[in-house]
Scaffold this motif. Structure first.
Motif, PDB file in Angstrom:
ATOM      1  N   ARG A   1       0.827  -1.223   0.000  1.00  0.00           N
ATOM      2  CA  ARG A   1       0.000   0.000   0.000  1.00  0.00           C
ATOM      3  C   ARG A   1       0.856   1.265   0.000  1.00  0.00           C
ATOM      4  O   ARG A   1       0.513   2.265  -0.625  1.00  0.00           O
ATOM      5  N   LEU A   2       2.003   1.193   0.691  1.00  0.00           N
ATOM      6  CA  LEU A   2       2.870   2.376   0.761  1.00  0.00           C
ATOM      7  C   LEU A   2       3.658   2.606  -0.534  1.00  0.00           C
ATOM      8  O   LEU A   2       4.339   3.615  -0.674  1.00  0.00           O
ATOM      9  N   SER A   3       3.543   1.672  -1.474  1.00  0.00           N
ATOM     10  CA  SER A   3       4.235   1.871  -2.756  1.00  0.00           C
ATOM     11  C   SER A   3       3.318   2.586  -3.758  1.00  0.00           C
ATOM     12  O   SER A   3       3.737   2.938  -4.850  1.00  0.00           O
ATOM     13  N   TRP A   4       2.049   2.796  -3.380  1.00  0.00           N
ATOM     14  CA  TRP A   4       1.123   3.472  -4.295  1.00  0.00           C
ATOM     15  C   TRP A   4       1.509   4.950  -4.426  1.00  0.00           C
ATOM     16  O   TRP A   4       1.991   5.565  -3.467  1.00  0.00           O
ATOM     17  N   GLU A   5       1.201   5.469  -5.598  1.00  0.00           N
ATOM     18  CA  GLU A   5       1.534   6.861  -5.927  1.00  0.00           C
ATOM     19  C   GLU A   5       0.918   7.868  -4.935  1.00  0.00           C
ATOM     20  O   GLU A   5       1.551   8.876  -4.588  1.00  0.00           O
ATOM     21  N   ASP A   6      -0.289   7.581  -4.447  1.00  0.00           N
ATOM     22  CA  ASP A   6      -0.989   8.567  -3.598  1.00  0.00           C
ATOM     23  C   ASP A   6      -0.328   8.776  -2.233  1.00  0.00           C
ATOM     24  O   ASP A   6      -0.718   9.670  -1.485  1.00  0.00           O
ATOM     25  N   THR A   7       0.674   7.960  -1.901  1.00  0.00           N
ATOM     26  CA  THR A   7       1.329   8.144  -0.593  1.00  0.00           C
ATOM     27  C   THR A   7       2.568   9.044  -0.695  1.00  0.00           C
ATOM     28  O   THR A   7       3.221   9.302   0.310  1.00  0.00           O
ATOM     29  N   LYS A   8       2.858   9.504  -1.892  1.00  0.00           N
ATOM     30  CA  LYS A   8       4.099  10.283  -2.097  1.00  0.00           C
ATOM     31  C   LYS A   8       4.118  11.567  -1.257  1.00  0.00           C
ATOM     32  O   LYS A   8       5.169  11.995  -0.801  1.00  0.00           O
ATOM     33  N   ASN A   9       2.944  12.179  -1.050  1.00  0.00           N
ATOM     34  CA  ASN A   9       2.906  13.407  -0.255  1.00  0.00           C
ATOM     35  C   ASN A   9       2.485  13.180   1.191  1.00  0.00           C
ATOM     36  O   ASN A   9       2.168  14.122   1.906  1.00  0.00           O
ATOM     37  N   GLY A  10       2.462  11.921   1.591  1.00  0.00           N
ATOM     38  CA  GLY A  10       2.119  11.628   2.981  1.00  0.00           C
ATOM     39  C   GLY A  10       1.029  10.584   3.100  1.00  0.00           C
ATOM     40  O   GLY A  10       0.464  10.133   2.097  1.00  0.00           O
ATOM     41  N   PHE A  11       0.751  10.191   4.332  1.00  0.00           N
ATOM     42  CA  PHE A  11      -0.269   9.162   4.594  1.00  0.00           C
ATOM     43  C   PHE A  11      -0.617   9.165   6.076  1.00  0.00           C
ATOM     44  O   PHE A  11       0.137   9.704   6.894  1.00  0.00           O
ATOM     45  N   LEU A  12      -1.740   8.539   6.369  1.00  0.00           N
ATOM     46  CA  LEU A  12      -2.129   8.328   7.765  1.00  0.00           C
ATOM     47  C   LEU A  12      -2.331   6.838   7.972  1.00  0.00           C
ATOM     48  O   LEU A  12      -3.238   6.238   7.378  1.00  0.00           O
ATOM     49  N   LEU A  13      -1.481   6.235   8.781  1.00  0.00           N
ATOM     50  CA  LEU A  13      -1.628   4.818   9.104  1.00  0.00           C
ATOM     51  C   LEU A  13      -2.500   4.689  10.352  1.00  0.00           C
ATOM     52  O   LEU A  13      -2.199   5.291  11.385  1.00  0.00           O
ATOM     53  N   ASP A  14      -3.576   3.920  10.247  1.00  0.00           N
ATOM     54  CA  ASP A  14      -4.539   3.768  11.345  1.00  0.00           C
ATOM     55  C   ASP A  14      -4.615   2.277  11.705  1.00  0.00           C
ATOM     56  O   ASP A  14      -5.066   1.466  10.902  1.00  0.00           O
ATOM     57  N   GLY A  15      -4.134   1.937  12.902  1.00  0.00           N
ATOM     58  CA  GLY A  15      -4.170   0.531  13.316  1.00  0.00           C
ATOM     59  C   GLY A  15      -2.955  -0.264  12.862  1.00  0.00           C
ATOM     60  O   GLY A  15      -2.937  -1.483  12.982  1.00  0.00           O
TER      61      GLY A  15
END
Ligand code: AP5
Ligand code: ZN
Length: 214
Positions: free
Chosen positions: A71-85
């Protein structure tokens, strides 16, 4: 902004995640939601995860780590992400560190939502969810306008199968044994923000924003 939401079952992680991803325009990566989607769709991953989840046990690290790594290799995580759980064990936290190091990035903060265990059971048992749009309610603390009906999409609200009292109690035990050590782990890294999660939902959100400082 690269954030982790940490906290026991029913602490309000999902509730605050919805606010945070909206505020900071980052993707919400909830391992619990991903597993529930896989169970609904009857995938191999869903079949493997279902028994663990229904008992309130953790899904094995190897399955979870592979999923998050992808999931962290997807393009949409390039500017950040929120990991929940996620992470929920030291093994998962170290695996995440490896992924971040490999990509030359670092976590901004770990938001630790602190709620006493005496409150958690009532929160989880009273939770109702909309399977169609993902909205979360509570029969007492955050009720829908019409009982049993989602405000957003009009679908019928349901209780999660792992939100029955005995299973919630087991999830809290599992949290204390397996996940609580992460508070120390991230405190030592100096990136943890401890938030009082026993306040009203909007106040918890205000405190998180204030602590993040953006
Ligand atoms: P997951 O889906 O992550 O569940 P959880 O951690 O148990 O957390 P919850 O979703 O129960 O609670 P929450 O903190 O999001 O609370 P919410 O905002 O909904 O995991 C489920 C299962 O999947 C695990 O048991 C495991 O089997 C598996 N799994 C997932 N990730 C894994 C991993 N990394 N490794 C291994 N296995 C994994 O709020 C709860 C209720 O309280 C709601 O009704 C809400 O309206 C209400 N509420 C929220 N905030 C407040 C407030 N401030 N005041 C009053 N009421 C509030
Ligand atoms: Zn809905």
């Amino acid at each position: 902004m690269r954030l982790i939401l940490l906290g026991p079952p029913g602490a309000g992680k999902g509730t605050q995640a919805a606010n945070l991803v909206n505020e900071y325009s980052i993707p919400h990566i909830s391992t619990g939601d991903i597993f529930r989607k896989n169970i609904k769709e009857g995938t191999e991953l869903g079949k493997k995860a279902m028994d663990y989840m229904n008992k309130g046990e953790l899904v094995p690290d190897s399955l979870v780590v592979a999923l998050v790594e992808d999931r962290l290799s997807w393009e949409d995580t390039k500017n950040g992400f929120l990991l929940d759980g996620f992470p929920r064990t030291i093994v998962q936290a170290k695996a995440l560190d490896d992924v971040l190091t490999k990509n030359n990035i670092a976590l901004t903060n770990v938001i630790n939502v602190v709620v006493d265990s005496s409150i958690l059971v009532e929160r989880a048992v009273g939770r109702r969810i909309c399977k169609k749009c993902g909205a979360t309610y509570h029969i007492k603390f955050n009720p829908s306008k019409v009982e049993g009906i989602c405000d957003v999409c009009g679908d019928t609200l349901k209780q999660r199968p792992d939100d029955v009292e005995e299973t919630v109690k087991n999830r809290i035990r599992v949290y204390e044994d397996e996940t609580m050590p992460l508070v120390d782990y991230y405190t030592k890294k100096n990136i943890i923000l401890n938030i009082d999660g026993e306040q009203e939902i909007s106040k918890v959100f205000d405190d998180i924003k204030k602590e993040i400082g953006e």
